[in-house]
Motif scaffolding. Sequence first.
Motif, short mmCIF file in Angstrom:
data_model
loop_
_atom_site.label_atom_id
_atom_site.label_comp_id
_atom_site.label_asym_id
_atom_site.label_seq_id
_atom_site.Cartn_x
_atom_site.Cartn_y
_atom_site.Cartn_z
N VAL A 167 -10.24 -0.60 8.58
CA VAL A 167 -10.44 -0.85 10.01
C VAL A 167 -9.12 -0.85 10.78
O VAL A 167 -9.09 -0.60 11.99
CB VAL A 167 -11.21 -2.18 10.22
N ASN A 168 -8.04 -1.10 10.07
CA ASN A 168 -6.72 -1.06 10.71
C ASN A 168 -6.08 0.33 10.62
O ASN A 168 -4.90 0.49 10.97
CB ASN A 168 -5.79 -2.09 10.07
N GLY A 169 -6.81 1.28 10.11
CA GLY A 169 -6.27 2.63 9.97
C GLY A 169 -5.70 2.93 8.60
O GLY A 169 -5.24 4.05 8.35
N CYS A 170 -5.72 1.96 7.70
CA CYS A 170 -5.24 2.23 6.33
C CYS A 170 -6.06 3.37 5.73
O CYS A 170 -7.29 3.37 5.82
CB CYS A 170 -5.37 0.98 5.47
N ASN A 171 -5.37 4.34 5.17
CA ASN A 171 -6.05 5.53 4.65
C ASN A 171 -6.41 5.40 3.17
O ASN A 171 -5.71 4.75 2.40
CB ASN A 171 -5.18 6.77 4.85
N LEU A 172 -7.52 6.03 2.81
CA LEU A 172 -7.96 6.09 1.42
C LEU A 172 -7.65 7.46 0.85
O LEU A 172 -7.75 8.47 1.55
CB LEU A 172 -9.48 5.87 1.34
N HIS A 213 -11.33 -2.46 4.74
CA HIS A 213 -10.05 -1.93 4.23
C HIS A 213 -9.43 -0.92 5.18
O HIS A 213 -8.20 -0.82 5.29
CB HIS A 213 -10.31 -1.28 2.86
N ARG A 254 0.83 -1.19 0.00
CA ARG A 254 0.00 0.00 0.00
C ARG A 254 0.87 1.25 0.00
O ARG A 254 1.69 1.43 0.92
CB ARG A 254 -0.89 0.00 1.24
N LEU A 271 -5.14 8.54 7.81
CA LEU A 271 -4.34 7.43 8.32
C LEU A 271 -4.63 7.25 9.81
O LEU A 271 -4.62 8.21 10.58
CB LEU A 271 -2.85 7.72 8.10
N GLY A 272 -4.91 6.03 10.18
CA GLY A 272 -5.20 5.74 11.58
C GLY A 272 -6.67 5.82 11.96
O GLY A 272 -7.03 5.50 13.09
N GLU A 273 -7.52 6.25 11.02
CA GLU A 273 -8.94 6.45 11.32
C GLU A 273 -9.82 5.50 10.52
O GLU A 273 -10.06 5.72 9.34
CB GLU A 273 -9.35 7.90 11.00
N SER A 278 -5.91 -2.18 14.78
CA SER A 278 -6.86 -3.21 15.18
C SER A 278 -7.25 -4.02 13.96
O SER A 278 -7.13 -3.57 12.82
CB SER A 278 -8.11 -2.58 15.80
#
Lengths: 392, 392
Positions: free
Chosen positions: B315-320, B313, A144, B193-195, A159
Amino acid sequence: MTLPYGIFSTDGSAPRVGVRIDDQILDLGAVGRLGFFDDLTFDQTVFDQPVLNPFMELGKPVHRAIRQRLLELLAHPEKPLDAFADQVRVPAATATLHLPIRIGDYTDFYASQEHASNVGRMFRPQTEPLLPNWKHLPVAYHGRASSIVVSGTPVKRPSGQFLDPDQQPVFGPTQALDFELELGIVIGKPSALGEPVPVDEAESHVFGFVLFNDWSARDIQRWEYQPLGPFLGKNFASSISPWVVPLEALAPFRTDGPTQEPTPLPYLRSTARSHFDIELEVVLQPANQEEIIISRTNARHLYWSVAQLIAHHTVNGCNLNVGDVLATGTISGPTDDSCGSLLEQSWNGSRPLVLPDGSTRSFLHYGDTVILRGWAGNRQIDFGEVRGTVIS
Amino acid sequence: MTLPYGIFSTDGSAPRVGVRIDDQILDLGAVGRLGFFDDLTFDQTVFDQPVLNPFMELGKPVHRAIRQRLLELLAHPEKPLDAFADQVRVPAATATLHLPIRIGDYTDFYASQEHASNVGRMFRPQTEPLLPNWKHLPVAYHGRASSIVVSGTPVKRPSGQFLDPDQQPVFGPTQALDFELELGIVIGKPSALGEPVPVDEAESHVFGFVLFNDWSARDIQRWEYQPLGPFLGKNFASSISPWVVPLEALAPFRTDGPTQEPTPLPYLRSTARSHFDIELEVVLQPANQEEIIISRTNARHLYWSVAQLIAHHTVNGCNLNVGDVLATGTISGPTDDSCGSLLEQSWNGSRPLVLPDGSTRSFLHYGDTVILRGWAGNRQIDFGEVRGTVIS
C-alpha cells in the motif's frame, strides 16, 4: 584516486561496468579488449554484465590487480590509454547510470550512538536514551531489497496508516517523510550458512561502500513498529549512489572509533582500525531553489565498526551473499548541525528548520530534493552523491 | 489433485522442474519434449531451469493451461503418459529435492491472533495481550532470504548473545531454540514500485504456498529485538517444503476468516473468501524415537487473509518481485494443543512438554527433528512436509 565501480550505458547501449574518473567514465570492457588486462587471468566478460555481481565474485586478488593496473595506466607518463580515448572514455554527462548491484539481502544497522540517543531522548524521554542492549551488540533489522533504487530516481511520497491527532488510525500520504544519511557496505565475498565470520576476517567480505539514503515515513513507522520493527515506514524506497568506492581506496583514511565501554564480548573485539574518516553532508534543495547544506558529519562517529557489523551479523551462522548490502543506520554527529535525519534536526517537528526563503521544514515537502555527499581527505576519495526528489 | 511444483534432480543430473504425483515425480521438460504441451504457446525451456522463477514468470494463464493439461492427461481413460513412463516419471524416493525458488525478499507477518495474544500474555502480562495496532494492520517485519533452506537441511543450533540468569549478556549456543509453524506465500507476479496492489487483485500475485518453519532462538531474540525487531534470533535458518502448492489447487478449500472488528480501513476490506481451510500439524521426533504429533491447527484461524497481507505490504508502493516469499507468521489455534510454537506450548518453559519416553521439552534439544505437515480436505490436497533436525 577513488576509481569507483558502477554500471553505465550510453545511447541505448547495454549497461556495463565502468570506473569513474573525474567527469569521465572508463569503459572497462573496452580497456580489456585493447589487451590491457591480458596478463591478469580473469574472465573479462564480467565487464559486459548489467550488474557488478559477477565482477565482485572474482575476488579480492583480482580486484586489487585490476585497481593496481588502472592506477599504473593512469599514472604512466606516456598515458597509454589516451591514444584510445574515443574507445575507452565516455563523458559522464552523456551516460545513464544504473543500480550497480543485484542486491540479495539488505540489512540496516543502528550503529551511531548519537542517532540512537537522539531517538531515545525524543521517544522515551523518561528513560535512559540508549536501550540496555545497545552497547552490547550492533542492533539491526532486515530491510527491503526490492525497493532500493539508484540515485536520481524520484521518490513517491508513500501512503499508509498512522495515528491522527485523536490517536485514531487513518490512511493517507505520510505527513512525516524523512531522509536518513547512511553508508552502505557492499558484500563482495560470500560466507557459508552456519559459519560465523571472525571479526578480524570480516573486511575480506567487503567489496566497497556507497552512500545510502534510507527514506523513512516517521508517522507510519511509529504506528506499525511495535513489536517487530520498521516495515512500511521504510520499505517504499532506499536510494544508493551509483558508484561503489572500493574498500582498498579507503586505506589511508582508517581511523580509530570511539572507545567502547563496556568492552564488547570477545567475538566483537578487534584491535584493527576499522573505522573510516569519511566526511558526509546532507543537502536540501527545495523546488526551484539553491542547494542548502543542512548537516555535516563524519563516518568516524559510528560506534560500531564495519568489521563488528559483519562479525555480529554472521555470529549465529547467518550467511552472506555477494551483492548483499549492510547499511550503517543513520550517521549523526555530536552537534545539532551534524544530524543525519530531519527527525533529529527538527526534533520531531518541535524546532523546524528555517530555510533561506523563510519556509520551514519539520519533514520533507513535495519537490524537495535530498542530496547526500561524501568524501575523504581533500576529496582524493570522492563518493559522489545520492539524490532523490519527493514526488506525488 | 495437488500437482505441486518443485525442483528435483537424479543421479547428478541437472536440477529441473517436476510435479509431484503420489510417490512419483513427473518431469515436465520430458513431458514437453514428447509434444504434450505443443499447442500451449510458452517457452518450454523454463522446465530445464534450476528454480521455478522463470516458470512462475510465465503468468497465470499459462500456469492454468499447464495444470489443466496435466489434469486431462492424468484423467484420460487411455492414460497417454503411461506409454512413456520411463521417460517422464521418476520415483520420488530416488530424487534429490532442491530449494525450489530463487527467493528475492522474504517478509514474515504476525497474522494469527491466537499467537500474538499468547506472546502478549507471556511477555506483557500487565497489559492487553494485543498491541493497539494489531487489529488495524497486519504487523510484519522483513526476514532474511539467504538462510532459507529446503526441507531436510539440518539446522545448526545458533550461538549468540542473550541474558544469563543475572541479566548479564553472555555468548553461547541458544538455550531456547524453537520452531514456528507457518505458511509461505510464493509471489508469482511482480508489482511496480510506487503502485499499491488493491486487495481484490492481490491473489493474482500469488503463485502458490509452501509449509514454512521459521526457526527461532527465543533468548537471542528477546535480548536483541528492541527497538527494531527480530534479527539474529531468526536469520540463522528458515525451512520450506520442496513442493509449491498452486493457488488454484486450493479453490475448493476457500473459507471465511474470523470476523474483523474493528472493520479495517478501506484498503484492507474485501468481500472475497480468501482464507483457506488447510489442516496443519507439528510433529516432533527426538533422536531414535517415534514421531509425536505435538500440535494440530488450521490456516483458517489466521486473522488476516492472504489478500490483506499483500494489499498491506504494497500500500506504500513497496514492490513485489517474482520469487518473493511472504510468510504468515506462526499459526496457532484457540486451544493449548493447537499452538504453532514450542514457546507457546511450554508457555515459555513453565509447563514443559512431557514426551512418551519421560523426557521434557521446554525448547528443542540436539537431535530433535521437527516436521510440519499440511493438507486440505481428505488429503486431496497435500502439502507434504518440511523437516529439519537440530545439529551442533
